[in-house]
Motif scaffolding. Structure first.
Motif, PDB file in Angstrom:
ATOM      1  N   VAL A 313       0.836  -1.197   0.000  1.00  0.00           N
ATOM      2  CA  VAL A 313       0.000   0.000   0.000  1.00  0.00           C
ATOM      3  C   VAL A 313       0.872   1.248   0.000  1.00  0.00           C
ATOM      4  O   VAL A 313       0.653   2.195  -0.769  1.00  0.00           O
ATOM      5  CB  VAL A 313      -0.945   0.007   1.217  1.00  0.00           C
ATOM      6  CG1 VAL A 313      -1.660   1.358   1.335  1.00  0.00           C
ATOM      7  CG2 VAL A 313      -1.973  -1.107   1.102  1.00  0.00           C
ATOM      8  N   ILE A 326      -5.102   1.405  -1.053  1.00  0.00           N
ATOM      9  CA  ILE A 326      -5.715   0.536  -0.036  1.00  0.00           C
ATOM     10  C   ILE A 326      -6.776  -0.357  -0.673  1.00  0.00           C
ATOM     11  O   ILE A 326      -6.831  -1.567  -0.409  1.00  0.00           O
ATOM     12  CB  ILE A 326      -6.339   1.391   1.084  1.00  0.00           C
ATOM     13  CG1 ILE A 326      -5.261   2.144   1.854  1.00  0.00           C
ATOM     14  CG2 ILE A 326      -7.152   0.511   2.036  1.00  0.00           C
ATOM     15  CD1 ILE A 326      -5.812   3.121   2.876  1.00  0.00           C
ATOM     16  N   ASP A 329      -5.171  -3.065  -3.015  1.00  0.00           N
ATOM     17  CA  ASP A 329      -4.389  -4.027  -2.240  1.00  0.00           C
ATOM     18  C   ASP A 329      -5.292  -4.951  -1.432  1.00  0.00           C
ATOM     19  O   ASP A 329      -5.115  -6.175  -1.434  1.00  0.00           O
ATOM     20  CB  ASP A 329      -3.442  -3.263  -1.312  1.00  0.00           C
ATOM     21  CG  ASP A 329      -2.266  -4.099  -0.860  1.00  0.00           C
ATOM     22  OD1 ASP A 329      -1.449  -4.484  -1.716  1.00  0.00           O
ATOM     23  OD2 ASP A 329      -2.157  -4.368   0.347  1.00  0.00           O
TER      24      ASP A 329
END
Length: 378
Positions: A313, A326, A329
């Motif tokens: 991230v 975010i 991921d």
């Protein structure tokens, strides 16, 4: 340090439970965890605290491994998912108690004393050993007729890589990695995302913390019920799918402070459902003589490997927004969990015989599985 040592402790304690028994290992890990938590209160330097926390981690991870196997072999097949998922929900109860203790300690005591008191309270779980010694019995374990000599512990932990169970171990590693990776990618970077990109103070409010804790408890309870209702594979895949949907909505949509607070509930709810499923599922994948080793390794390998996701991230945020990093991921991590679980057999209702490898459906254990499901339906 605590994350790594707890993962190693869970693996070693699982193997130890196969060697000396589930109850005895549970007693040792509780005492170890409580003792080194208490020692943390007397640290005078950062290196001392770091060493004590690392040693504490061995007991922290070991408790879960030994306790999960003990429960799996004690609870009836029809209720195993509900029982183990419900116990996992107690994490939220402890979390809430810790928040209240923190508020009291730092309100009434000087800061330099309050954090030591917080660690000192960690000695209380040692009292549980008295209950364990009096009330918990070791599950019946049938020893082989020839009673072969026990292999060294380090060789024993490698048993889960034998050809008969290698596929199960590899898929379990991927499942554990995806389940933990998605959770850490969200929870580690969420404070930075809310404060730097959304300019929200919601994470610092008691209301937000209460929502997250309650959501985690509700997610565990819902998962516990569904485990025995729709099966292990469907339950994990269902929660993983909704984790992807909620995290993408949370980081991509232009939400207000109040909307962030409200959406925090489903975010925590679905994130809790997968860890609540892993105890029952992993226990039902391995034969009795290596069950502790397999459960401890698959669950805790994922905890170590999952550290790569929050690192990614940070790396990805150099070329895109933090919210996008975010979301992508976490979606990849939960996607890994959703796909990998589909390659595992459905184990709902499986009887955990205290002998060597469980038989596949269609054999004697298959008959037991059908019988247990018929009883459950009645």
């Amino acid at each position: 340090m605590t994350l790594i040592s707890s993962a190693l402790g869970g693996w070693l304690a699982g193997a130890l439970s196969d060697r000396i028994g589930r109850v005895r290992t549970l007693q040792l890990t509780i005492l170890w965890f409580s003792g080194f938590t208490f020692i943390c209160a007397f640290a005078q330097t950062f290196p001392q605290l770091l060493a004590a926390k690392a040693l504490q981690g061995f007991g922290f991870g070991g408790e879960w491994a030994a306790g999960a196997v003990l429960m799996a072999e004690t609870i009836s097949p029809e209720n195993r998912g509900k029982a183990m998922g419900a116990v996992q929900s107690a994490w939220a109860v402890g979390w809430g108690a810790a928040v209240l203790l923190y508020a009291a300690a730092f309100s009434w005591l000087p800061t330099d004393t309050a954090w030591r008191v917080m660690f000192g309270v960690g000695l209380l779980p040692a009292v549980l050993v008295l209950y364990v010694r009096r009330n918990l019995r070791e599950p019946v374990r049938t020893a082989p007729a020839d009673k072969p000599e026990k292999a060294p512990l380090l060789l024993q932990v490698a048993e889960i890589f034998r050809p008969q169970v290698l596929k199960t171990t590899l898929i379990g590693m991927l499942l554990g990695t995806g389940a933990h990776g998605g959770y850490y990618a969200i929870m580690i970077w969420l404070p930075t995302f809310l404060s730097k990109e959304r300019h929200l103070s919601v994470l610092n409010t008691g209301a937000y913390l209460a929502v997250v804790i309650v959501a985690f408890w509700c997610g565990c309870i819902a998962s516990a019920y569904l485990l025995d209702r729709i099966g292990r594979r469907r339950n994990v895949a269902l929660f993983a799918f909704w984790c992807i949907v909620t995290v993408l909505a949370y980081v991509m949509l232009p939400l207000s402070n109040v909307q962030m607070l409200v959406l925090g509930f489903p975010l925590g709810f679905f994130a809790a459902g997968i860890p609540a499923s892993l105890g029952a599922l992993f226990n039902e994948l391995y034969p009795a003589q290596m069950r502790g080793t397999g459960v401890g390794f698959c669950y805790n390998f994922g905890r170590i490997a999952s550290a790569a996701f929050p690192v990614m991230v940070g790396y990805m945020s150099h070329s895109m927004s933090l919210g996008a990093a975010i979301g992508i991921d976490a979606a990849v991590a939960y996607g890994l969990a959703m796909v990998s679980v589909l390659f595992l057999p459905e184990t709902r209702g499986k009887r955990l015989r205290p002998t060597s490898p469980e038989q596949t459906p269609g054999s004697a254990d298959g008959a037991d599985l059908a019988l247990s499901r018929a009883r459950s339906q009645r």
